[in-house]
Design a protein around this motif. Structure first.
Motif, short mmCIF file in Angstrom:
data_model
loop_
_atom_site.label_atom_id
_atom_site.label_comp_id
_atom_site.label_asym_id
_atom_site.label_seq_id
_atom_site.Cartn_x
_atom_site.Cartn_y
_atom_site.Cartn_z
N MET A 183 7.63 54.41 53.91
CA MET A 183 6.83 53.91 52.82
C MET A 183 7.10 52.41 52.65
O MET A 183 8.26 51.99 52.56
CB MET A 183 7.20 54.66 51.54
N PRO A 184 6.08 51.60 52.63
CA PRO A 184 6.30 50.15 52.52
C PRO A 184 6.79 49.76 51.13
O PRO A 184 6.54 50.44 50.14
CB PRO A 184 4.92 49.56 52.80
N LEU A 185 7.52 48.66 51.10
CA LEU A 185 7.87 48.05 49.81
C LEU A 185 6.70 47.18 49.39
O LEU A 185 6.13 46.46 50.21
CB LEU A 185 9.11 47.17 49.96
N THR A 186 6.34 47.23 48.14
CA THR A 186 5.27 46.38 47.61
C THR A 186 5.75 45.75 46.32
O THR A 186 6.65 46.26 45.65
CB THR A 186 3.98 47.18 47.33
N GLY A 187 5.12 44.63 45.97
CA GLY A 187 5.48 43.98 44.73
C GLY A 187 4.52 42.86 44.40
O GLY A 187 3.57 42.59 45.13
N THR A 198 0.70 39.03 45.58
CA THR A 198 1.25 40.34 45.92
C THR A 198 1.85 40.25 47.32
O THR A 198 1.54 39.35 48.10
CB THR A 198 0.17 41.43 45.89
N TYR A 199 2.69 41.21 47.63
CA TYR A 199 3.30 41.24 48.97
C TYR A 199 3.59 42.68 49.35
O TYR A 199 3.60 43.59 48.51
CB TYR A 199 4.58 40.39 49.02
N SER A 228 9.25 39.69 60.04
CA SER A 228 8.09 40.20 60.79
C SER A 228 7.40 41.34 60.05
O SER A 228 6.23 41.64 60.32
CB SER A 228 8.52 40.66 62.18
N SER A 229 8.08 41.98 59.09
CA SER A 229 7.50 43.11 58.35
C SER A 229 6.83 42.66 57.05
O SER A 229 6.22 43.47 56.37
CB SER A 229 8.58 44.14 58.02
N PHE A 230 6.94 41.39 56.71
CA PHE A 230 6.59 40.89 55.38
C PHE A 230 5.25 40.19 55.39
O PHE A 230 5.00 39.33 56.23
CB PHE A 230 7.69 39.92 54.92
N GLN A 231 4.37 40.56 54.44
CA GLN A 231 3.05 39.93 54.30
C GLN A 231 2.81 39.56 52.84
O GLN A 231 3.12 40.35 51.94
CB GLN A 231 1.94 40.86 54.77
N VAL A 232 2.22 38.38 52.63
CA VAL A 232 1.94 37.88 51.28
C VAL A 232 0.45 37.67 51.12
O VAL A 232 -0.22 37.20 52.04
CB VAL A 232 2.66 36.53 51.03
N SER A 269 6.97 33.51 38.21
CA SER A 269 7.86 34.55 38.73
C SER A 269 8.50 34.13 40.05
O SER A 269 7.82 33.68 40.97
CB SER A 269 7.09 35.85 38.98
N SER A 270 9.82 34.32 40.15
CA SER A 270 10.54 34.13 41.41
C SER A 270 10.22 35.32 42.30
O SER A 270 10.43 36.47 41.89
CB SER A 270 12.05 34.08 41.16
N LEU A 271 9.72 35.08 43.51
CA LEU A 271 9.25 36.17 44.36
C LEU A 271 10.16 36.50 45.53
O LEU A 271 10.54 37.65 45.73
CB LEU A 271 7.85 35.86 44.87
#
Length: 136
Positions: A1-5, A13-14, A48-52, A79-81
């Motif tokens: 399950m991906p992390l989202t925020g 969002t990411y 490599s797994s991170f998208q914004v 907000s600090s991301l």
């Protein structure tokens, strides 16, 4: 399950397609300034797994290593991301408070605490976490 925020206002969002992550607290004085608190709590994932989605603002600070720590934040709500550290070029340090679905808890575990030499006196170490006086 991906992390989202996301940031507080939702403009940025990411997601990170990472089943596992390193949970880390950092007590360095830069992180104290960055958060306005005693430490940062982070989910460290492969870059490599991170998208914004959206356009975060950035601020570069020189860390104790002499290398750049690039801080990303929402230019609207502040907000600090996340942070990208030159000393860990292949990783992203997501600020846990921005994670969705109750993940700010880091699943109830902390793997490592960095810069414990700068930890504020009223906090103790997290049980089971590796205690590093500095980074690495």
């Amino acid at each position: 399950m991906p992390l989202t925020g996301s940031c507080m206002c939702g403009a940025i969002t990411y997601s990170a397609e990472a089943d596992e992550y390193i949970s880390a607290l950092c007590h360095c004085t830069d992180c104290q300034k960055w958060t306005g608190g005693a430490f940062t709590s982070n989910a460290v994932v492969p870059r490599s797994s991170f998208q914004v989605r959206g356009n975060p603002a950035t601020y570069d600070a020189v860390g104790a290593s002499g290398k750049i720590n690039k801080h990303f934040f929402c230019p609207t709500c502040g907000s600090s991301l996340y942070t990208e550290l030159e000393v860990m070029a292949d990783m992203v340090c997501i600020k846990a408070g921005t994670l969705d679905n109750g993940k700010a808890s880091l699943d109830g575990k902390v793997d490592v605490e960095f810069y414990v030499k700068d930890r504020v006196q009223y906090l103790g170490g997290c049980e089971g976490a590796k205690q590093e006086p500095r980074f690495g």
